[in-house]
Structures are given as C-alpha cells and as structure tokens.
Scaffold this motif. Sequence first.
Motif, PDB file in Angstrom:
ATOM      1  N   GLU A  60       0.900  -1.168  -0.098  1.00  0.00           N
ATOM      2  CA  GLU A  60      -0.092  -0.168   0.045  1.00  0.00           C
ATOM      3  C   GLU A  60       0.832   1.262   0.069  1.00  0.00           C
ATOM      4  O   GLU A  60       0.487   2.276  -0.699  1.00  0.00           O
ATOM      5  CB  GLU A  60      -0.856   0.064   1.275  1.00  0.00           C
ATOM      6  CG  GLU A  60      -2.096  -0.900   1.036  1.00  0.00           C
ATOM      7  CD  GLU A  60      -3.264  -0.835   2.135  1.00  0.00           C
ATOM      8  OE1 GLU A  60      -3.458   0.219   2.661  1.00  0.00           O
ATOM      9  OE2 GLU A  60      -3.594  -1.805   2.534  1.00  0.00           O
ATOM     10  N   MET A  75       1.953   2.010  -3.342  1.00  0.00           N
ATOM     11  CA  MET A  75       0.922   2.341  -4.288  1.00  0.00           C
ATOM     12  C   MET A  75       0.598   3.939  -3.989  1.00  0.00           C
ATOM     13  O   MET A  75       0.409   4.444  -5.039  1.00  0.00           O
ATOM     14  CB  MET A  75      -0.271   1.367  -4.237  1.00  0.00           C
ATOM     15  CG  MET A  75      -0.020   0.058  -4.538  1.00  0.00           C
ATOM     16  SD  MET A  75       0.211   0.000  -6.381  1.00  0.00           S
ATOM     17  CE  MET A  75      -1.446   0.413  -7.141  1.00  0.00           C
ATOM     18  N   GLY A  76       0.910   4.040  -2.873  1.00  0.00           N
ATOM     19  CA  GLY A  76       0.449   5.830  -2.553  1.00  0.00           C
ATOM     20  C   GLY A  76       1.603   6.442  -3.030  1.00  0.00           C
ATOM     21  O   GLY A  76       1.187   7.516  -3.676  1.00  0.00           O
ATOM     22  N   ASN A  77       2.858   6.033  -2.922  1.00  0.00           N
ATOM     23  CA  ASN A  77       3.739   6.883  -3.555  1.00  0.00           C
ATOM     24  C   ASN A  77       3.933   6.788  -5.196  1.00  0.00           C
ATOM     25  O   ASN A  77       4.235   8.016  -5.571  1.00  0.00           O
ATOM     26  CB  ASN A  77       5.198   6.278  -3.113  1.00  0.00           C
ATOM     27  CG  ASN A  77       5.664   6.358  -1.646  1.00  0.00           C
ATOM     28  OD1 ASN A  77       5.195   7.299  -1.003  1.00  0.00           O
ATOM     29  ND2 ASN A  77       6.405   5.473  -1.212  1.00  0.00           N
ATOM     30  N   LEU A  78       3.239   5.900  -5.567  1.00  0.00           N
ATOM     31  CA  LEU A  78       3.298   5.855  -7.289  1.00  0.00           C
ATOM     32  C   LEU A  78       2.290   6.576  -7.661  1.00  0.00           C
ATOM     33  O   LEU A  78       2.278   7.485  -8.463  1.00  0.00           O
ATOM     34  CB  LEU A  78       3.309   4.294  -7.661  1.00  0.00           C
ATOM     35  CG  LEU A  78       4.131   3.305  -7.595  1.00  0.00           C
ATOM     36  CD1 LEU A  78       3.859   1.852  -7.976  1.00  0.00           C
ATOM     37  CD2 LEU A  78       5.171   3.926  -8.611  1.00  0.00           C
ATOM     38  N   GLU A  79       0.881   6.803  -6.668  1.00  0.00           N
ATOM     39  CA  GLU A  79      -0.065   7.587  -7.235  1.00  0.00           C
ATOM     40  C   GLU A  79       0.429   9.061  -7.035  1.00  0.00           C
ATOM     41  O   GLU A  79      -0.030   9.818  -7.876  1.00  0.00           O
ATOM     42  CB  GLU A  79      -1.229   7.289  -6.016  1.00  0.00           C
ATOM     43  CG  GLU A  79      -2.373   7.946  -6.436  1.00  0.00           C
ATOM     44  CD  GLU A  79      -3.706   7.446  -5.633  1.00  0.00           C
ATOM     45  OE1 GLU A  79      -4.246   8.206  -5.218  1.00  0.00           O
ATOM     46  OE2 GLU A  79      -3.595   6.255  -5.247  1.00  0.00           O
ATOM     47  N   GLN A  80       1.059   9.220  -5.966  1.00  0.00           N
ATOM     48  CA  GLN A  80       1.528  10.842  -5.707  1.00  0.00           C
ATOM     49  C   GLN A  80       2.387  11.186  -6.997  1.00  0.00           C
ATOM     50  O   GLN A  80       2.565  12.274  -7.408  1.00  0.00           O
ATOM     51  CB  GLN A  80       2.259  10.898  -4.639  1.00  0.00           C
ATOM     52  CG  GLN A  80       1.430  10.889  -3.211  1.00  0.00           C
ATOM     53  CD  GLN A  80       1.950  11.147  -1.989  1.00  0.00           C
ATOM     54  OE1 GLN A  80       3.370  10.845  -1.826  1.00  0.00           O
ATOM     55  NE2 GLN A  80       1.282  11.265  -0.714  1.00  0.00           N
ATOM     56  N   LEU A 113       2.612   9.910  -9.956  1.00  0.00           N
ATOM     57  CA  LEU A 113       1.577   9.980 -11.106  1.00  0.00           C
ATOM     58  C   LEU A 113       0.917  11.370 -11.382  1.00  0.00           C
ATOM     59  O   LEU A 113       0.901  12.212 -12.280  1.00  0.00           O
ATOM     60  CB  LEU A 113       0.779   9.092 -11.260  1.00  0.00           C
ATOM     61  CG  LEU A 113      -0.189   9.081 -12.466  1.00  0.00           C
ATOM     62  CD1 LEU A 113       0.548   8.979 -13.895  1.00  0.00           C
ATOM     63  CD2 LEU A 113      -1.062   7.772 -12.616  1.00  0.00           C
ATOM     64  N   GLU A 114       0.329  11.695 -10.144  1.00  0.00           N
ATOM     65  CA  GLU A 114      -0.310  13.149  -9.811  1.00  0.00           C
ATOM     66  C   GLU A 114       0.535  14.172 -10.010  1.00  0.00           C
ATOM     67  O   GLU A 114       0.295  15.251 -10.870  1.00  0.00           O
ATOM     68  CB  GLU A 114      -0.955  13.318  -8.390  1.00  0.00           C
ATOM     69  CG  GLU A 114      -2.209  12.278  -8.287  1.00  0.00           C
ATOM     70  CD  GLU A 114      -2.711  12.374  -6.902  1.00  0.00           C
ATOM     71  OE1 GLU A 114      -2.318  13.213  -6.032  1.00  0.00           O
ATOM     72  OE2 GLU A 114      -3.519  11.534  -6.481  1.00  0.00           O
TER      73      GLU A 114
END
Length: 62
Positions: free
Chosen positions: A7, A10-15, A17-18
């Motif tokens: 998780e 995934m949070g780091n990847l999401e940030q 990407l944003e």
Amino acid sequence: MNMHFDEKDMGNLEQLLESLIKMVGKANNNVENLQKRVAQLESVLREQHMECREHGRVRVFS
C-alpha cells in the motif's frame, strides 16, 4: 518478472503520477501562452507592415 507493491508503494506511485500530470499540464499551459504571445506579435508586425506600405515608407527589420 513478478512485481508486488504494498500500500505504501502504491501511495507513492499515485503521488508521483499526480505530480507528473500536474507538471505536464503546466508545461502545456506555458506552451499555449507562448503561442498566444507569438500570434500577438505576428499580428502587430503585420499591422505595422501594412501601415508602412500604405504610407510608402520602407522599414527594414534586422
């Protein structure tokens, strides 16, 4: 190759990407603003050229 993300990853990847999406958006906005400025400059130069032709003056741009 089998990748598993927890998780936190995934949070780091999401940030990430944003952040990349925001950067691309800003870059696109800067390009659009530059294109508008170039179009304005071209318009002013065309107007000046037409005025000079109407008055029989010759201007040389270097």
